[in-house]
Scaffold this active site. Structure first.
Site, PDB file in Angstrom:
ATOM      1  N   TYR A  33     -45.527   9.775   3.704  1.00 62.23           N
ATOM      2  CA  TYR A  33     -45.950  10.143   2.350  1.00 62.23           C
ATOM      3  C   TYR A  33     -45.190  11.368   1.880  1.00 62.23           C
ATOM      4  CZ  TYR A  33     -48.774  14.141   3.954  1.00 62.23           C
ATOM      5  OH  TYR A  33     -49.184  15.342   4.486  1.00 62.23           O
ATOM      6  N   LYS A 149     -43.092  13.346   7.917  1.00 55.30           N
ATOM      7  CA  LYS A 149     -44.315  13.482   7.114  1.00 55.30           C
ATOM      8  C   LYS A 149     -45.094  12.168   7.122  1.00 55.30           C
ATOM      9  CE  LYS A 149     -45.716  15.732   2.783  1.00 55.30           C
ATOM     10  NZ  LYS A 149     -46.339  16.937   3.385  1.00 55.30           N
ATOM     11  N   GLU A 181     -48.044  26.285  12.095  1.00 56.89           N
ATOM     12  CA  GLU A 181     -48.256  26.179  10.649  1.00 56.89           C
ATOM     13  C   GLU A 181     -49.738  26.378  10.366  1.00 56.89           C
ATOM     14  OE1 GLU A 181     -45.637  22.815   8.915  1.00 56.89           O
ATOM     15  OE2 GLU A 181     -46.516  21.975  10.729  1.00 56.89           O
ATOM     16  N   LEU A 206     -43.318  21.099   9.731  1.00 54.98           N
ATOM     17  CA  LEU A 206     -42.800  20.344   8.611  1.00 54.98           C
ATOM     18  C   LEU A 206     -41.730  21.167   7.898  1.00 54.98           C
ATOM     19  CD1 LEU A 206     -43.120  17.763   6.825  1.00 54.98           C
ATOM     20  CD2 LEU A 206     -44.622  19.150   5.382  1.00 54.98           C
TER      21      LEU A 206
END
Length: 288
Positions: A33, A149, A181, A206
């Protein structure tokens, strides 16, 4: 008011958009996504988001549903269909419906499932900017390819729920005593000397589009920057902390694990950088 969504070549009312129970995105989280911000009715940093979509698809041997330029035209039409001025477009590509549940990849004749929808939300004047957010630390249990992702987001959902159960807004994820993160955003600290520190790119995090834009702005504005791993202890003793993503831009952090960060208010450098980013974003979207 019902939204128009895009699904497999058609713009339809959200109540009439249906995906097969045998879709591999539903059964195996076999899907990727992207989320692109929309400001002033226009897409922000969308080329970079679509490039990352292509990279994620390639990593999973997943076929793009159509060329990237065509995807962008569909996004722009969806913005018009829903009269979206500020918010985001969510885009998802799954490997499709293989006819039954089977771990093996289907043959090349199976068509990917392609979904997009809009979400109206405040980006510029979000209340979390002025009040700041509270975070808790938590072990990072996600898979080892966080640079892809995918829709396999149960671990981030559990992290957010853990934070809420501990009177916090979000979780800072920790692996081997190093911050990776936040649950759905990149993490930053600012040390006592005013240096901005964020973890370097790797498969552990990411590759944030907003993170990349911020790094360019930091350099352009003469601010100090270090791309390096940092520890939970460094975060707890930082002058400032903030998180960044496509739909938060920058949110200041005022507490971590119950410890006040700085003076317990959104930090000066954090807010300065956010103002620079918002100014750039407005110029980019108003000037199209």
């Amino acid at each position: 008011m019902s939204r128009t969504v895009y699904l497999n070549g058609q713009f339809v009312d959200e109540q009439h958009a249906h995906v097969s129970v045998f879709d591999r995105g539903f059964l195996f989280a076999d899907a990727v996504y992207e989320v692109s911000a929309v400001l002033n009715g226009r897409l922000l940093d969308n080329d970079a988001h679509l490039a990352r979509l292509a990279r994620s698809c390639e990593a999973l041997q997943l076929t793009l549903p159509c060329p990237l330029a065509e995807i962008e035209q569909l996004q722009k039409r969806l913005i018009v269909e829903n009269q979206l001025q500020e918010g985001a477009i969510y885009l998802q590509v799954s490997r499709g419906n293989s006819g039954d549940r089977n771990f093996d990849f289907p043959d090349a004749s199976v068509t990917p499932t392609f979904l997009m929808f809009t979400q109206a939300r405040p980006l510029v004047n979000h209340p979390n900017v002025q009040r700041g957010i509270r975070m808790v630390s938590l072990e990072d249990i996600r898979w080892q390819r966080r640079d892809i992702k995918t829709v396999g987001l149960l671990a981030p959902c559990l992290a957010k729920e853990y934070a809420h159960q501990h009177q916090a807004d979000d979780a800072l994820l920790i692996e081997n005593d190093l911050v990776t993160e936040a649950s759905s955003s990149n993490a930053w600290i600012i040390d006592e000397h005013g240096c901005l520190i964020t973890r370097p790119l790797s498969t552990h995090i990411l590759h944030g589009i907003t993170r990349h834009a911020l790094i360019e702005l930091i350099r352009e504005n003469g601010l100090q920057l270090e791309e390096r791993p940092f520890s939970l202890d460094e975060a707890l003793n930082a002058r400032e902390i903030f998180i960044s993503s496509a739909t938060t831009f920058i949110w200041p952090v005022i507490a971590l694990d119950g410890k006040t960060i700085g003076d317990g208010k959104p930090g000066k450098i954090t807010l300065q950088l956010r103002d620079i980013y918002v100014r750039m974003a407005n110029q980019a979207t108003e000037g199209e």
